[in-house]
Design a protein around this motif. Structure first.
Motif: not given
Length: 273
Positions: A119-130, A136-143
């Protein structure tokens, strides 16, 4: 009629090899690029049971997330674990390919599938690929609904396939959850990144005792966040299969199927009565 080469090209367009980690193995492992395909099978792991399932289903191509030979082997004799898979596929006329960390990092890959499922509204990766700020690795988001940690953990359990591992939680079950980081597969290497991101909860798999304990000790010096939700490695990456299968079906016009084999290695769990 499309070929294995066409399928590999389609996978490259969606999950570019340049996004993979340097240590990773991706692409064709068994079979001929020129072989024609009408049916492709998708699974997390290239186990013998999965290989036999793909052959029995008449698939000319098996696409897995994990590579069969991430680490080198000295032979593929039929009485070895890797060799048995190779022999089953060759005898059945089924090629084997995989997309691993490139599928983890790509848009529409493993991380996005996991984020969407919880149920995340994604705001970006946890760790960006160069060079790729949005990937990149993972995702960060809000509920949007701000559930408690208890309710969020139940949501995660409901979204993932059932395994003996289940869903483990560390933290205040009554605390509200608004921001979340997710990493499919083994994610304790990114505990510091989750803490730096300032999220309420970090969802991943294969959290080992000492890294998890250290993370909770550090969290205790602050407001207790991030809380931890630990799931099965297999379960966290299984969600991606349906998206990948639908993509290949659209690109090549072939039949695609998602494996019904649960490749989580654990078959039972017992708690004290």
């Amino acid at each position: 009629m499309p070929t294995v080469r066409d399928a590999l090209d389609a996978l490259e367009r969606r999950f570019p090899a340049r996004l993979a980690e340097e240590w990773d193995v991706n692409g064709l492992t068994v079979g001929s690029r020129d072989a024609k395909i009408t049916r492709a099978h998708f699974a997390v792991d290239p186990t013998l049971a999965v290989a036999r399932e793909a052959v029995a289903a008449g698939a000319e191509l098996l696409i897995t997330h994990h590579p069969l030979m991430l680490r080198g082997v000295s032979n593929v004799a039929a009485d070895t674990a890797k060799g048995a898979v190779v022999h089953a596929l060759v005898q059945g006329g089924t090629a084997l390919a995989n997309a691993h960390t490139n599928a983890d990092h790509a848009a529409g890959g493993v991380a996005d599938a996991l984020a969407r499922a919880v149920g995340l509204e994604v705001t970006g990766p946890l760790v960006s690929v160069a060079g790729e700020a949005a990937l990149g690795t993972g995702r960060v988001g809000t509920l949007g609904d701000g559930p408690t940690l208890r309710d969020f953990a139940q949501r995660v359990a409901s979204a993932l396939p059932t395994t003996a591992h289940g869903v483990r939680v560390a933290g205040d079950l009554d605390a509200p959850v608004r921001t979340v980081a997710v990493v499919g597969g083994a994610g304790d290497a990114f505990l510091d990144d989750a803490r730096a991101a300032g999220v309420d909860v970090y969802v991943t798999a294969d959290l080992r005792h000492h890294p998890a304990l250290d993370a909770r000790e550090l969290a205790g010096l602050g407001d207790g966040r991030p809380y931890l939700v630990d799931v099965s490695h297999f379960a966290s990456e299984w969600l991606w299969l349906a998206d990948a299968a639908a993509y290949l079906a659209d690109e090549l016009g072939v039949d695609t199927f998602v494996s019904t084999v649960n490749t989580d290695p654990w078959t039972a769990r017992f708690d004290a009565s």
